[in-house]
Write an enzyme that holds these catalytic residues in place. Structure first.
Site, PDB file in Angstrom:
ATOM      1  N   SER A  60       0.834  -1.203   0.000  1.00 48.13           N
ATOM      2  CA  SER A  60       0.000   0.000   0.000  1.00 48.13           C
ATOM      3  C   SER A  60       0.867   1.251   0.000  1.00 48.13           C
ATOM      4  O   SER A  60       1.967   1.261   0.574  1.00 48.13           O
ATOM      5  CB  SER A  60      -0.896   0.011   1.235  1.00 48.13           C
ATOM      6  OG  SER A  60      -1.517   1.258   1.412  1.00 48.13           O
ATOM      7  N   TYR A 118      -2.562  -0.139  10.035  1.00 49.21           N
ATOM      8  CA  TYR A 118      -2.720  -0.767   8.716  1.00 49.21           C
ATOM      9  C   TYR A 118      -1.415  -0.646   7.927  1.00 49.21           C
ATOM     10  O   TYR A 118      -0.911  -1.633   7.368  1.00 49.21           O
ATOM     11  CB  TYR A 118      -3.862  -0.098   7.956  1.00 49.21           C
ATOM     12  CG  TYR A 118      -3.921  -0.477   6.490  1.00 49.21           C
ATOM     13  CD1 TYR A 118      -4.309  -1.758   6.094  1.00 49.21           C
ATOM     14  CD2 TYR A 118      -3.586   0.446   5.491  1.00 49.21           C
ATOM     15  CE1 TYR A 118      -4.360  -2.106   4.757  1.00 49.21           C
ATOM     16  CE2 TYR A 118      -3.637   0.100   4.151  1.00 49.21           C
ATOM     17  CZ  TYR A 118      -4.029  -1.176   3.785  1.00 49.21           C
ATOM     18  OH  TYR A 118      -4.067  -1.521   2.462  1.00 49.21           O
TER      19      TYR A 118
END
Length: 340
Positions: free
Chosen positions: A131, A156
């Protein structure tokens, strides 16, 4: 590499997973799709995505959680995939602040189990989703894969950074070709309901006010789903190799002496959130009622992708404009939900 060997696609009922599985099936490649169909968002949307895949005779769906070590090992023993496309994860930056255990189970334990299975079966290529959030508090723009990513600002992001480190270890120890892809704010048809475009569209069509964080000045490298899929499949077709020019005295985090690579996949056109909303207003023919709010914890101020490494590796760089991509999303949304 045998053309009849199925690709194992984890997260096949997810946004990116469904699109990638569909493109593989359209190419005539068998796909075994794995998903746990969790309730992070509406399971009916996940089922509707699966319905796009199930007409293909080369598709098989397996409901399984990656945290189920024995179940995953049994699936690998049966399917023996040569290529694995790992897109299953607990997503969402803000959600990770309130529910960190979900990220530990899915993104850390699940990925560890997957790596062990890939090791046991010596897969020919593992491609997994990282990501853009791993860049964290970095301020140099655009973000390049050679930049250090040691300052994540959400749990995350930390799990995705951990995935990259875990993947490198397995590439180094067991010579498994592994490629990580840092996605930049993916949007488009069949997208996630917790993402801004989906939430804004739903609220605007209902005449409701939209919450605009960062006072509308957040900058994102919005990347259209078709561009993501093209990049993913080109990378999947080209297994990672060791970098012959890797210098351990000046190590590049994006490559290695092991068969390990990291690539950004982003549109390389950073867009201010208010301009993104303007594109949606144009596509819907509706002026949004906006509630300006400060940036939320865990949110990055800006993202921008340097995609030169991807272009050099697979001769591709995303290029769909925000205006065009948003229009396609709105067309899908109105068709799927029957909105006027």
């Amino acid at each position: 590499m045998s053309p009849v060997s199925p690709v194992l696609v984890t997260g096949c009922a997810g946004f990116i997973g469904m699109h990638c599985a569909l493109r593989l099936l359209e190419r005539g490649c068998p796909v075994v799709g794995l998903d746990n169909l969790n309730s992070y968002y509406d399971v009916a949307l996940k089922q509707a995505r699966l319905a796009q895949l199930q007409p293909y005779p080369g598709f098989r769906f397996v409901k399984l959680d990656l945290a189920d070590r024995q179940g995953l090992a049994a699936l690998f023993d049966e399917v023996r995939p040569q290529r694995v496309l790992h897109l299953a994860a607990q997503a969402g930056v803000r959600y990770s602040i309130e529910h960190p255990d979900d990220y530990t189970d899915a993104n850390l334990l699940g990925f560890a189990n997957l790596l062990q299975c890939c090791r046991r079966h010596q897969v020919q290529h593992l491609v997994y989703a990282s990501s853009s959030s791993v860049y964290g508090s970095n301020a140099k723009m655009p973000f390049a894969e050679s930049d250090a990513v040691d300052h994540p600002i959400s749990y995350y992001a930390a799990t995705k950074k951990a995935n990259e480190l875990m993947a490198h270890t397995y590439a180094h120890l067991y010579s498994i070709p592994v490629t990580g892809l840092r996605f930049f704010t993916v949007y488009g048809p069949w997208g996630r309901p917790d993402m801004a475009l989906f939430k804004f569209t739903r609220a605007m069509l209902a005449g409701e006010t939209i919450d605009v964080y960062g006072n509308g000045q957040l900058v994102r490298d919005f990347t259209y789903i078709d561009d993501i899929v093209e990049g993913v499949l080109r990378v999947l077709d080209k297994p990672a190799t060791a970098d012959a020019h890797f210098d351990p005295l000046h190590p590049n985090p994006a490559t290695s002496s092991a068969p390990y690579r990291i690539f950004n996949i982003g549109n390389s056109t950073p867009t201010v959130l208010l301009d993104y909303i303007a594109a949606l207003e144009s596509a819907l023919g509706i002026t949004a009622k906006k509630r300006m709010l400060p940036r939320q914890p865990g949110d990055m101020q800006s993202t921008a992708a340097d995609t030169r490494a991807l272009q050099a590796w697979v001769n591709f760089a995303p290029a769909t404009s925000v205006g065009e991509g948003v229009r396609r999303f709105v067309d899908w949304y109105r068709g799927f939900f029957g909105a006027q």
